[in-house]
Design a protein around this motif. Structure first.
Motif, short mmCIF file in Angstrom:
data_model
loop_
_atom_site.label_atom_id
_atom_site.label_comp_id
_atom_site.label_asym_id
_atom_site.label_seq_id
_atom_site.Cartn_x
_atom_site.Cartn_y
_atom_site.Cartn_z
N ALA A 200 0.69 -1.01 -0.36
CA ALA A 200 0.02 -0.04 0.14
C ALA A 200 0.75 1.45 -0.06
CB ALA A 200 -0.86 -0.08 1.26
N SER A 201 1.92 1.01 -0.06
CA SER A 201 3.07 2.58 0.56
C SER A 201 3.37 2.81 -1.09
CB SER A 201 3.96 1.81 0.66
OG SER A 201 5.40 1.11 -0.37
N GLU A 202 3.69 3.95 -1.12
CA GLU A 202 3.99 4.68 -2.72
C GLU A 202 4.67 4.01 -3.62
OE1 GLU A 202 5.30 8.79 -1.44
OE2 GLU A 202 3.10 9.17 -1.03
N PHE A 206 0.50 0.73 -6.20
CA PHE A 206 -0.58 1.36 -7.63
C PHE A 206 0.06 2.57 -8.33
CE2 PHE A 206 -3.74 1.10 -3.30
CZ PHE A 206 -4.36 0.80 -4.18
N TYR A 239 -6.89 0.13 2.95
CA TYR A 239 -7.22 2.00 3.54
C TYR A 239 -8.33 2.30 3.77
CZ TYR A 239 -6.33 6.74 1.88
OH TYR A 239 -6.24 8.08 1.63
N PHE A 240 -9.26 1.90 3.39
CA PHE A 240 -10.60 1.98 3.59
C PHE A 240 -11.69 1.50 5.09
CE2 PHE A 240 -11.12 3.83 -1.10
CZ PHE A 240 -11.47 4.84 -0.61
N MET B 1 12.93 -8.62 6.25
CA MET B 1 13.52 -7.87 5.83
C MET B 1 12.62 -6.09 5.67
SD MET B 1 17.28 -6.17 4.64
CE MET B 1 16.20 -5.76 3.31
N MET B 2 11.73 -5.65 6.37
CA MET B 2 10.84 -4.38 5.75
C MET B 2 11.69 -3.93 5.60
SD MET B 2 7.74 -5.88 4.87
CE MET B 2 6.69 -5.03 4.38
N LYS B 3 11.64 -2.98 4.54
CA LYS B 3 12.14 -1.34 3.91
C LYS B 3 11.39 0.23 5.49
CE LYS B 3 12.82 0.52 -0.23
NZ LYS B 3 12.54 0.71 -1.31
N LEU B 6 8.39 3.61 4.86
CA LEU B 6 7.36 4.22 3.80
C LEU B 6 6.01 4.48 4.19
CD1 LEU B 6 6.87 -0.79 3.46
CD2 LEU B 6 8.13 1.52 1.91
N LYS B 7 5.84 5.17 3.12
CA LYS B 7 4.52 6.24 3.43
C LYS B 7 3.48 5.71 2.59
CE LYS B 7 4.49 10.39 2.31
NZ LYS B 7 4.58 11.12 1.25
N ARG B 8 2.21 5.45 2.77
CA ARG B 8 1.18 4.79 2.97
C ARG B 8 0.73 6.22 1.40
NH1 ARG B 8 -4.05 1.81 3.66
NH2 ARG B 8 -2.80 0.61 5.61
N SER B 9 0.36 5.14 0.54
CA SER B 9 -0.26 6.22 -0.55
C SER B 9 -1.60 5.97 -0.23
CB SER B 9 0.21 5.32 -1.95
OG SER B 9 -0.37 5.57 -3.10
N ASN B 10 -1.95 7.56 -1.07
CA ASN B 10 -3.14 7.93 -0.90
C ASN B 10 -4.02 7.32 -2.50
OD1 ASN B 10 -3.75 9.44 1.53
ND2 ASN B 10 -3.02 10.82 1.00
N ALA B 11 -3.45 6.60 -3.24
CA ALA B 11 -3.16 6.21 -3.98
C ALA B 11 -5.32 5.84 -4.27
CB ALA B 11 -2.87 5.26 -5.15
N PRO B 12 -5.95 5.05 -3.41
CA PRO B 12 -6.40 4.22 -3.35
C PRO B 12 -8.15 5.18 -3.31
CG PRO B 12 -5.13 3.33 -1.84
CD PRO B 12 -4.57 4.00 -2.04
N ILE B 13 -7.98 6.78 -3.30
CA ILE B 13 -8.88 7.55 -2.70
C ILE B 13 -9.42 7.68 -4.67
CG2 ILE B 13 -10.76 9.89 -3.01
CD1 ILE B 13 -8.80 9.93 -0.44
N TRP B 15 -7.85 6.43 -7.40
CA TRP B 15 -8.16 4.79 -7.78
C TRP B 15 -9.57 4.18 -7.85
CZ3 TRP B 15 -8.92 -0.53 -6.25
CH2 TRP B 15 -8.27 -1.22 -7.63
N HIS B 86 -2.58 9.36 -15.50
CA HIS B 86 -1.34 8.93 -16.43
C HIS B 86 -1.03 8.79 -17.15
CE1 HIS B 86 -0.96 6.52 -12.15
NE2 HIS B 86 -2.32 7.56 -11.95
N HIS B 89 1.58 11.42 -18.14
CA HIS B 89 3.12 11.00 -17.18
C HIS B 89 3.31 9.26 -18.29
CE1 HIS B 89 5.37 9.33 -13.56
NE2 HIS B 89 5.02 7.97 -13.97
N GLU B 90 2.85 8.92 -19.02
CA GLU B 90 3.18 7.64 -19.68
C GLU B 90 3.48 8.16 -20.95
OE1 GLU B 90 -0.04 5.15 -19.75
OE2 GLU B 90 0.63 4.34 -18.03
#
Ligand code: SF4
Ligand code: FES
Lengths: 251, 123
Positions: A200-202, A206, A239-240, B1-3, B6-13, B15, B86, B89-90
């Protein structure tokens, strides 16, 4: 080589980091027989024209995943691609797209290796069992849920095919997500919530804009695009709904 | 070994809106183009006055009609905004924040305007 061998022109992207500022193309005239692969063509060049030509290979039977290159612009395993299918046209071979070139046809895969590590590619037991409790059992049905995603040979052709990875090298990318999905789908594993943080990260799913070319070029029919898509849905749900269920590993 | 970090993406909204809009436009887009752009102006198939002002006003004042109009306008636009962003971007235009603001901003503005107009029309 006997005289009735045909001659094909192979154009090779050469790059020597010690002497070249940038990659350039060189053409070689290679005699070939019908059973010769593109990899064997490269080998012929190395043996007969220029011993410094550098490329990776091992199994020569589409198993090890090391011989990937761009063949006329399409990511392919060079050991299972045949010169006869291109003759009489000229054939162009280049290092896999989207990766930094180390030398000639060899690319730097260290970023990919880091990504593979980052998905925790091992079973993290849902309910750890002691030796006395015996083995973890799995039904054929449970097995079928993930078996397809175990076939990946880490050839990274899907990364060479992925325009989004080309634009953002931090994207975890198709094969790593397919492998992540393989462990999430394993009935013995219980770490899907932990892996969700990455999904779910950047850097996660996505980045994908559903191009689907990764699955098209995959020589092992892993269908990484499908794994990415399923995980988009999973990540959107997470997310939701994350506020409803406190157990998710993500913030 | 997790990075780490990490920042959660707001893309689900975006998307989610994109997915809903894509579904809706696939289902209703062509038929709406046919009705509003071809059938009604040319007087084909549909009865005369099918989209007359009083009829359309009644439709927009009905709660279900209102919701339908709102969903079609807003979700189509969110779908288009996401697709355009998008695609930019492409094809190599990484305008970043600017492109994001224009694409999603116009979808957002149109959503607000659509909601306002529909509410002002009354019930
Ligand atoms: S998913 Fe397919 S194309 Fe990608 S690395 Fe694995 S085998 Fe190669
Ligand atoms: S040499 Fe092993 S896959 Fe081609």
């Amino acid at each position: 080589m006997s005289e009735n061998h045909k001659i094909i022109e192979i154009e090779v992207l050469r790059y020597n980091p010690e002497s070249d500022d940038e990659p350039h193309l060189e053409v070689y005239k290679v005699p070939f027989s019908d059973d010769m692969s593109v990899l064997q063509g490269a080998q012929y060049i190395k043996d007969n024209f220029d011993g410094s030509l550098t490329f990776r290979w091992s199994c020569r039977m589409a198993i090890c995943g090391s011989c990937g290159m761009m063949i006329n612009g399409i990511p392919k395993l060079s050991c299972e691609t045949f010169l006869r299918d291109y003759y009489p046209s000229r054939i162009r071979i280049e290092a896999m797209a989207n990766f930094p070139i180390e030398k000639d046809l060899v690319v730097d895969l260290s970023g990919f290796i880091e990504k593979l590590e980052s998905i925790q590619p091992y079973i993290i037991a849902k309910e750890p069992r002691t030796l006395e409790q015996g083995e973890y059992l799995q039904t054929p049905e449970e097995f079928n849920r993930y078996i397809q995603f175990t076939s990946c040979i880490n050839c990274t052709l899907c990364y060479a095919a992925c325009p989004q990875f080309g634009l953002n090298p931090d994207f975890i990318g198709p094969a790593a997500i397919a492998l992540l999905h393989r462990y999430n789908m394993d009935s013995r594993d219980g770490a899907a919530a932990q892996r969700m943080e990455l999904v779910a990260s950047e850097e996660g799913v996505f980045n994908c804009s559903a191009v689907g070319y990764c699955s098209e070029v995959c020589p092992k029919h892993v269908d990484p695009a499908n794994a990415v898509n399923i995980n988009k849905t999973n990540a959107a749900k997470d997310y939701f709904l994350r506020f409803l269920s406190p157990k998710g590993g993500s913030k | 070994m997790m990075k780490a970090g990490l920042k959660r993406s707001n893309a689900p909204i975006f998307w989610g809106l994109f997915g809903a809009g894509g579904m809706l436009s696939a289902l209703f887009g062509p038929v709406l183009v046919f009705i509003t752009g071809i059938a009604v102006p040319l007087g084909l198939l549909l009865p005369k006055g099918a989209m007359s002002y009083p009829k359309m006003q009644a439709f927009a004042q009905n709660f279900i009609g209102k919701s339908f109009i709102f969903a079609v306008i807003a979700l189509f636009l969110w779908f288009a905004a996401h697709r355009i962003f998008h695609s930019l971007h492409e094809i190599g235009i990484h305008a970043g924040l600017g492109a994001k603001l224009i694409c999603y901003g116009s979808a957002f503005a149109s959503t607000v305007i659509a909601a306002y107009v529909l509410l002002v029309l009354g019930f």
